[in-house]
Scaffold this active site. Structure first.
Site, PDB file in Angstrom:
ATOM      1  N   ALA A  27       0.819  -1.210   0.000  1.00 25.47           N
ATOM      2  CA  ALA A  27       0.000   0.000   0.000  1.00 25.47           C
ATOM      3  C   ALA A  27       0.854   1.261   0.000  1.00 25.47           C
ATOM      4  O   ALA A  27       0.462   2.281  -0.584  1.00 25.47           O
ATOM      5  CB  ALA A  27      -0.937  -0.010   1.197  1.00 25.47           C
ATOM      6  N   GLU A  47      11.495   3.595   4.255  1.00 30.65           N
ATOM      7  CA  GLU A  47      11.488   2.135   4.191  1.00 30.65           C
ATOM      8  C   GLU A  47      12.700   1.572   4.930  1.00 30.65           C
ATOM      9  O   GLU A  47      13.826   2.038   4.739  1.00 30.65           O
ATOM     10  CB  GLU A  47      11.491   1.673   2.733  1.00 30.65           C
ATOM     11  CG  GLU A  47      11.786   0.206   2.502  1.00 30.65           C
ATOM     12  CD  GLU A  47      10.857  -0.740   3.245  1.00 30.65           C
ATOM     13  OE1 GLU A  47      11.351  -1.775   3.724  1.00 30.65           O
ATOM     14  OE2 GLU A  47       9.643  -0.433   3.349  1.00 30.65           O
ATOM     15  N   ALA A  48      12.463   0.549   5.767  1.00 35.51           N
ATOM     16  CA  ALA A  48      13.546  -0.064   6.529  1.00 35.51           C
ATOM     17  C   ALA A  48      14.496  -0.847   5.640  1.00 35.51           C
ATOM     18  O   ALA A  48      15.675  -1.006   5.966  1.00 35.51           O
ATOM     19  CB  ALA A  48      12.974  -0.968   7.617  1.00 35.51           C
ATOM     20  N   HIS A 485      -0.664 -14.290   5.182  1.00 34.53           N
ATOM     21  CA  HIS A 485      -1.686 -13.301   4.834  1.00 34.53           C
ATOM     22  C   HIS A 485      -2.227 -12.636   6.105  1.00 34.53           C
ATOM     23  O   HIS A 485      -3.427 -12.676   6.367  1.00 34.53           O
ATOM     24  CB  HIS A 485      -2.842 -13.966   4.078  1.00 34.53           C
ATOM     25  CG  HIS A 485      -2.464 -14.629   2.811  1.00 34.53           C
ATOM     26  ND1 HIS A 485      -3.218 -15.633   2.232  1.00 34.53           N
ATOM     27  CD2 HIS A 485      -1.405 -14.435   1.974  1.00 34.53           C
ATOM     28  CE1 HIS A 485      -2.646 -16.026   1.105  1.00 34.53           C
ATOM     29  NE2 HIS A 485      -1.533 -15.317   0.931  1.00 34.53           N
TER      30      HIS A 485
END
Length: 558
Positions: A27, A47-48, A485
């Site tokens: 997302a 972002e890591a 999931h």
């Protein structure tokens, strides 16, 4: 980005953006693209992990290697599972541009339309099937082209698996003889039955992750700035409003101010962890770790839902499976075909078909998904002239779509570097064992039918001799796992356990949203990546104050 001109000594900012997105996952990449499309919006993406260049990520056949690579993933583990003989379940999650869409199996399936109508009925206004279908369509370029159910000009390329070498015909005929619909499109008029799988793979045979579909095309925009290898430590909240984030990058602590919003896209584990580290979550738990409570929200980290799975394996009658393509000389040629022509068996998923079925006739939608593979899951390369010690096998993942068991994500420590505590609680609700047992039996019934049965010698996992409820329950406890999931840990809704409202705004904290799979109040009946893309698409419109009109539904499904 522009340097902040704030003069407040207590709030010295290194830079400022209008929107600060935490997490370049499924997302997060959607939002980075859609929000930065307006040059007036300054967008920062933190972002890591790093860029998605690794060959395991790009080649479809490499996804199992990617899942096991700690350079590309968070290698989480569950707590000892009480209904699974105390086993700890491995939980790899993407730590890379694209997040888990860069390491997953690439299956593209949305779920049943009633799943989204259930969200709307539970108070999530605006999230019915008719209202989300336009966003599913907007997200994709389907191999089918534009139509009432599919998009023809979206960022994500979706193609049907080429099953010519994958023994699809015997499986399809066997499923039909077992009473299942032969379905051309599980995201169309009918959801149930056997259908060829559809996957997020581009025309060149490369994985088409959210990073490739959304982020890479936007990276040249001057108003979008990505921060890679940057670990967010907390959301900064002042006067009840999220005003920015603190993060570590290259060993240096930095502060990034959000002039409009902070948007968490860390997934079902990362987003609740960061909320709790920021003082937003179950108050007593946070206080016990010495974290100042900013907002008591007991639902943060609760309602963890997964798709449990159970393996089913049959030994083949002869060397008929895809294992033949892994002979060294053939594997080398397959890699070269993929690299230079974007074709061949390594340029797609190795799946004969997927079956969506009801474990009990009275259900209103399929609750079991079968992923049917013409190769063993642990298949490896072997050399010509050498006897291959691996037997040819058919491997089926039996996936339970609507588990009633619920887990929780919580903090082990106030240290952001410490992984969260993840209690999946698989099969702790007795109804889940019933559904999985019947799913196994339904899968066995398909593989007993001709012509598939002619290709099979015998069942090896869990073993044909295991037939009673008690025997199957024991096998599930010993062999069961998850399909990766996870959803639900920052659930959307209006009740006391809800974390975000239907606009995806965190209850009680202004300027803060969560946009990822964690906001799903209940899980969808299929692989979750497509629904997460839809959430990102719809969230972008919510943030920008616009919306697509609801779809005129072509028909009512069976």
């Amino acid at each position: 980005m522009t340097a902040s001109t704030s003069s407040a000594a207590a709030c010295s900012w290194d830079a400022e953006a209008d929107f600060v997105i935490v997490g370049a996952g499924t997302a997060g990449c959607v939002l980075a693209n859609r929000l930065s499309a307006d040059p007036a919006n300054r967008v920062a993406l933190i972002e890591a992990g790093g860029p998605d260049r690794h060959p395991y990520v790009r080649m479809p056949m490499g996804f199992l290697k990617a899942l096991q690579n700690p350079a590309l993933t968070w290698q989480f583990q569950s707590e000892p599972e009480p209904a699974m003989k105390g086993r700890r379940i491995p939980i790899p999650r993407g730590r890379i541009w694209g997040g888990s869409s860069s390491i997953n199996g690439m299956f593209h399936i949305r779920g049943h339309r009633r799943d989204f109508d259930d969200w709307a009925a539970a108070g999530c206004t605006g999230w019915s099937y008719a209202e989300v279908l336009p966003y599913f369509r907007r997200s994709e370029t389907s191999w089918r082209g534009d139509g009432p159910y599919h998009g023809g000009s979206g960022p994500l390329q979706v193609h049907r698996i080429d099953t010519r070498r994958l023994l699809a015909e015997p499986l399809r005929e066997a499923a039909a003889r077992a009473g299942h619909r032969v379905n051309d499109d599980y995201d169309g008029e009918h959801h149930d039955g056997i259908a060829p799988g559809e996957v997020a793979i581009d025309r060149r045979g490369r994985r088409h992750s959210s990073a490739r579909a959304y982020l890479h095309p936007a990276l040249q925009r001057p108003n979008l700035q990505p921060f890679s290898h940057a670990q967010v430590q907390r959301v900064v909240v002042e006067g009840g409003r999220a005003v920015g984030v603190e993060f570590l990058q290259g060993g240096k602590r930095r502060r990034l101010r959000a002039a409009r919003e902070v948007i968490l896209c860390g997934g079902a584990y990362g987003s609740p962890q960061l909320l709790m580290l920021s003082g937003i979550g179950p108050g007593a738990d946070l206080q016990a770790l010495g974290i100042e409570v900013v907002k008591h929200l007991p639902g943060v980290g609760a309602n963890l839902i997964e798709h449990p799975r159970m393996p089913l394996q049959f030994r083949a009658r002869g060397p008929v499976t895809f294992l033949s393509q892994l002979r060294f000389d053939r594997a080398v040629m397959n890699v070269l075909r993929w690299a230079f022509a974007g074709s061949g068996p390594f340029a797609t998923q190795i799946c004969s078909g997927t079956v969506l079925l009801k474990s009990q006739a009275q259900l209103d939608r399929p609750d079991i998904q079968l992923l049917c593979n013409p190769v063993r899951i642990d298949a490896r390369m072997w050399f010509p002239g050498v006897v291959n010690e691996q037997e040819h096998c058919f491997y089926i993942t039996v996936c339970q779509l609507y588990a009633k068991s619920r887990g929780r994500v919580s903090l082990r420590s106030a240290d952001p570097a410490v992984a969260p505590r993840i209690a999946l609680n698989l099969f702790t609700h007795p109804d889940d064992l019933v559904s999985m047992r019947e799913g196994l039996r339904a899968a066995r019934a398909i593989y007993r039918q001709m012509p598939q049965a002619a290709l099979i010698d015998r069942e090896t996992i869990p073993g044909a001799e295991l037939e009673s409820d008690a025997q199957l329950d024991a096998a599930i406890a010993q062999l069961g796992g998850i399909t990766h999931h996870p959803v639900g840990t920052c659930a959307m809704g209006t009740g006391s356990q809800a974390v975000v409202d239907p606009q995806l705004r965190v209850h009680g904290v202004a300027g803060l949203r969560v946009v990822d799979a964690s906001v799903m109040p209940s899980i969808v009946g299929g692989n979750t990546n497509a629904a997460t893309l839809m959430i990102g698409e719809k969230a972008a419109d919510l943030i920008l104050g616009r919306s697509l009109p609801p779809a005129a539904l072509p028909s009512t499904p069976l």
